[in-house]
Design a protein around this motif. Structure first.
Motif, PDB file in Angstrom:
ATOM      1  N   PHE A   1       0.696  -1.444   0.218  1.00 31.35           N
ATOM      2  CA  PHE A   1       0.192  -0.668   0.219  1.00 31.35           C
ATOM      3  C   PHE A   1       1.161   1.765   0.378  1.00 31.35           C
ATOM      4  O   PHE A   1       0.345   2.606  -0.839  1.00 31.35           O
ATOM      5  CB  PHE A   1      -1.497   0.397   1.305  1.00 31.35           C
ATOM      6  CG  PHE A   1      -1.965  -0.958   1.133  1.00 31.35           C
ATOM      7  CD1 PHE A   1      -2.946  -0.654   0.170  1.00 31.35           C
ATOM      8  CD2 PHE A   1      -1.816  -2.266   2.122  1.00 31.35           C
ATOM      9  CE1 PHE A   1      -3.596  -2.490   0.114  1.00 31.35           C
ATOM     10  CE2 PHE A   1      -3.059  -3.069   1.957  1.00 31.35           C
ATOM     11  CZ  PHE A   1      -3.988  -3.411   1.217  1.00 31.35           C
TER      12      PHE A   1
ATOM     13  N   TRP B   1      -2.439   3.283  -6.631  1.00 31.18           N
ATOM     14  CA  TRP B   1      -3.544   2.344  -6.619  1.00 31.18           C
ATOM     15  C   TRP B   1      -4.119   2.010  -7.340  1.00 31.18           C
ATOM     16  O   TRP B   1      -4.848   0.574  -7.199  1.00 31.18           O
ATOM     17  CB  TRP B   1      -5.144   3.543  -6.395  1.00 31.18           C
ATOM     18  CG  TRP B   1      -5.095   4.638  -7.589  1.00 31.18           C
ATOM     19  CD1 TRP B   1      -4.257   5.745  -7.576  1.00 31.18           C
ATOM     20  CD2 TRP B   1      -6.082   4.457  -8.378  1.00 31.18           C
ATOM     21  NE1 TRP B   1      -4.811   6.159  -9.004  1.00 31.18           N
ATOM     22  CE2 TRP B   1      -6.548   5.229  -9.525  1.00 31.18           C
ATOM     23  CE3 TRP B   1      -6.855   3.272  -8.755  1.00 31.18           C
ATOM     24  CZ2 TRP B   1      -6.847   4.961 -10.325  1.00 31.18           C
ATOM     25  CZ3 TRP B   1      -7.386   2.741  -9.409  1.00 31.18           C
ATOM     26  CH2 TRP B   1      -7.738   4.533 -10.552  1.00 31.18           C
TER      27      TRP B   1
ATOM     28  N   ILE C   1      -2.309  -1.044  -7.234  1.00 35.40           N
ATOM     29  CA  ILE C   1      -2.978  -1.822  -6.242  1.00 35.40           C
ATOM     30  C   ILE C   1      -3.896  -2.914  -6.719  1.00 35.40           C
ATOM     31  O   ILE C   1      -4.192  -4.258  -6.344  1.00 35.40           O
ATOM     32  CB  ILE C   1      -2.968  -1.341  -4.647  1.00 35.40           C
ATOM     33  CG1 ILE C   1      -1.788  -1.011  -4.186  1.00 35.40           C
ATOM     34  CG2 ILE C   1      -3.780  -2.549  -3.426  1.00 35.40           C
ATOM     35  CD1 ILE C   1      -1.917  -0.144  -3.579  1.00 35.40           C
TER      36      ILE C   1
END
Length: 241
Positions: free
Chosen positions: A108, A113, A116
């Motif tokens: 993280f 993002w 991820i």
């Protein structure tokens, strides 16, 4: 000596589980798509969780998040083996468990993002594809042994990225499970708990290796099973199953 102890204790554990499964009727009932015709004990893959527990007790400081994740996903999978759970419950726990190992590996804080998000999709896809393909005696155990052995070779001959025990222990679990599963009339099946925990373990190792080398080429270790899974899904769709 540690490996021998793990082998003996794990064998005792699965024999005890057989007694429990027989008493509480934890069995797989064949349907029109099954490759077997008789009632067979389900959940034999619980031995993989026991081996994960064994590893955790030897490496408490470094494996807490891994053990939490594998225990959560294993518990829900075992409940699903006993009685079918809503798909949203399984999906939530799988996402949360994968999130736990992402947190453990600092995913993280390192990646954007969108990376991820892709990692979540691929990880959950691998876990469910692994579970989907668990239907033929020996396939899950043998393929897992090959994958972990490939990781072990890479760890010792290419680049060191994990403790060898994290790769050897699941091989021990698979070898014991295969003794009861890889036969014409299997004594037990892995069940959701076995196939999903093995897939979760593989995903964990795979992410570590990818982060360590900054290369996704290692996903090719799963290519054979991946192609087999896709072809099977397409065939099922063609048969309207």
């Amino acid at each position: 000596m540690i490996y021998l102890a793990c082998y003996i204790l794990s064998t005792i554990f699965i024999l005890i589980y057989f007694k429990v499964a027989d008493k509480y009727n934890i069995v797989d009932r064949p349907n029109e798509r099954s490759s077997h015709k008789e009632l067979t004990m389900r959940g034999g893959g619980i031995i993989v969780w026991f081996v994960a527990l064994f590893y955790f007790l030897l490496n408490i400081d470094s494996s807490l998040n891994f053990f939490i994740g594998i225990t959560l996903i294993g518990f829900v999978s075992f409940i699903d083996d006993i009685r079918t759970l809503p798909s949203r419950v399984r999906a939530f726990v799988q996402l949360f468990s994968v999130g736990v190992i992402f947190y453990d590996l600092n995913i993280f804080s390192i990646y954007p993002w969108w990376v991820i998000l892709i990692a979540f999709i691929i990880s959950i896809g691998i876990i469910n594809a692994y579970n989907f393909m668990d239907g033929i005696n020996g396939i899950t155990g043998l393929y897992s042994c090959v994958v972990f052995a490939s990781f072990l070779y890479t760890n010792n001959c290419v680049i060191t990225f994990v403790n060898n025990d994290l790769l050897i222990f699941p091989i021990i679990a698979c070898s014991i499970f295969l003794f009861f599963n890889y036969r014409k009339k299997a004594k037990c099946f892995a069940g959701d708990i076995g196939s999903i925990i093995l897939a979760f373990w593989i995903v964990y190792i795979l992410i570590i290796l990818i982060c360590r080398t900054s290369s996704i080429v290692w996903v090719m270790f799963l290519s054979v099973y991946g192609v087999d899974s896709i072809c099977t899904i397409l065939h099922r769709l063609y048969l309207k199953q």
